[in-house]
Design a protein around this motif. Structure first.
Motif, PDB file in Angstrom:
ATOM      1  N   ILE A  38       0.909  -1.240  -0.162  1.00 11.16           N
ATOM      2  CA  ILE A  38       0.081   0.031  -0.039  1.00 11.16           C
ATOM      3  C   ILE A  38       0.733   1.137  -0.033  1.00 11.16           C
ATOM      4  CG2 ILE A  38      -1.594   1.175   1.104  1.00 11.16           C
ATOM      5  CD1 ILE A  38      -2.716  -1.118  -0.134  1.00 11.16           C
ATOM      6  N   THR A  39       1.991   1.269   0.709  1.00 10.83           N
ATOM      7  CA  THR A  39       3.046   2.329   0.838  1.00 10.83           C
ATOM      8  C   THR A  39       3.563   2.551  -0.799  1.00 10.83           C
ATOM      9  OG1 THR A  39       3.528   1.789   3.121  1.00 10.83           O
ATOM     10  CG2 THR A  39       4.941   3.233   1.975  1.00 10.83           C
ATOM     11  N   ASP A  40       3.981   1.516  -1.238  1.00 10.54           N
ATOM     12  CA  ASP A  40       4.439   1.617  -2.587  1.00 10.54           C
ATOM     13  C   ASP A  40       3.480   2.326  -3.564  1.00 10.54           C
ATOM     14  OD1 ASP A  40       6.855   0.224  -2.005  1.00 10.54           O
ATOM     15  OD2 ASP A  40       6.423  -1.538  -2.718  1.00 10.54           O
ATOM     16  N   LEU A  41       2.080   1.677  -3.555  1.00 11.73           N
ATOM     17  CA  LEU A  41       1.050   2.266  -4.307  1.00 11.73           C
ATOM     18  C   LEU A  41       0.877   3.827  -3.955  1.00 11.73           C
ATOM     19  CD1 LEU A  41      -1.351   1.889  -6.203  1.00 11.73           C
ATOM     20  CD2 LEU A  41      -2.716   1.369  -4.205  1.00 11.73           C
ATOM     21  N   ALA A  42       0.723   4.239  -2.462  1.00 14.56           N
ATOM     22  CA  ALA A  42       0.793   5.607  -2.190  1.00 14.56           C
ATOM     23  C   ALA A  42       1.876   6.453  -3.015  1.00 14.56           C
ATOM     24  CB  ALA A  42       0.745   5.774  -0.731  1.00 14.56           C
ATOM     25  N   ARG A  43       3.193   5.987  -2.887  1.00 16.89           N
ATOM     26  CA  ARG A  43       4.237   6.726  -3.389  1.00 16.89           C
ATOM     27  C   ARG A  43       3.862   6.863  -5.152  1.00 16.89           C
ATOM     28  NH1 ARG A  43       7.712   3.214  -1.723  1.00 16.89           N
ATOM     29  NH2 ARG A  43       8.428   4.494   0.200  1.00 16.89           N
TER      30      ARG A  43
END
Length: 285
Positions: A38-43
């Motif tokens: 999810i963090t990768d997606l947010a980035r």
């Protein structure tokens, strides 16, 4: 339920951010925490937002430049068209010699060619942001004589006198663009005077460079409007917008052209008494 809310919180933040960007808030970013998928997606979402913001800014800037070009060219067309209409009317309504017909016909031809050249140069200056125009030596006295001859029909119609005191000075400038500047100044003076009155043109060498002044005894500019007179789309007299289709770009374009020539402009005006524009050119021969 609490565990489900905690797990889906990042997704709900992404969803809310997407809605805000869709509503026009292109500066929206997501605070990144953790190192999961999810963090990768947010980035990636933030990177997409940054690229989208840059693209929208570029599109707005391009649209503004195109609007300025259209408005500016429409503004600059007025003076040559006034000359063309005035001399055409003389040709069709007055008895004259063949030599006079040739002279007036040549005026009309020259104004048509100037409109053609001006359209290309305005496009390059405003839309393409070109700054490397070819400069060449030109006579200030000859320039003002030519401008006065072009404006002769409207000057005669409004009984406006032009007094000229111009030293024999050669400027290094782009002829079509610098001519546009002084045609604008003269045109503004004519509109300010309306009928009768006087326009004074002076040019001399000083310690700072070549000082050129264009002054009139027209209605002047109110003090509250003086500082904003060179802003794009700002109109001192808004009633003129409906009279002649003006969009308030004349002095703004003049300022831009003068900066291109390394010159500076200062406007002095008193309401009810007239306006004086002073220009200092640092490049002369």
């Amino acid at each position: 339920l609490a565990l489900s809310m905690w797990i889906t919180l990042p997704i709900r933040r992404l969803s809310q951010a997407a809605k805000e960007i869709g509503a026009g808030d292109y500066k929206k970013r997501i605070v990144i925490r953790g190192s999961d998928e999810i963090t990768d997606l947010a980035r990636e979402f933030n990177r997409m937002s940054e690229r989208l913001e840059v693209s929208v800014t570029e599109l707005k800037d391009a649209a503004q430049r195109q609007e300025a070009f259209v408005g500016s060219f429409a503004h600059e067309m007025k003076t040559p068209l006034t000359s063309i209409i005035g001399y055409s009317d003389m040709l069709r309504s007055k008895q004259m010699t063949e030599e006079e017909r040739m002279i007036y016909g040549d005026y009309i031809y020259q104004k048509g060619r100037r409109l053609e050249n001006l359209s290309h140069k305005m496009l390059e200056l405003i839309v393409l942001k070109k700054t490397d125009f070819q400069m060449r030596k030109m006579s200030l006295k000859k320039l003002f004589v030519t401008i006065t001859e072009e404006l002769a029909p409207v000057l005669e119609e409004r009984a406006i006198r032009v007094r000229m005191s111009v030293e024999n000075i050669q400027l290094v400038a782009e002829p079509d663009l610098i001519k546009t500047v002084f045609l604008n100044f003269m045109d503004n003076s004519i509109k300010a005077i309306r009928s009768g009155g006087e326009i004074r043109i002076r040019a001399k060498r000083t310690e700072k460079g070549v000082l050129v002044t264009v002054a009139d005894n027209g209605k002047g500019i109110p003090r509250k409007d003086l500082d904003r007179a060179t802003e794009s789309f700002y109109m001192v007299d808004r009633s003129r917008k409906h009279e002649n289709g003006s969009v308030g770009l004349g002095l703004s374009i003049c300022k831009q052209i003068l900066e291109l020539h390394g010159a500076c402009m200062r406007i002095k005006s008193e309401e009810g008494k007239g306006t004086k524009i002073e220009i200092v050119f640092r490049r002369s021969v």
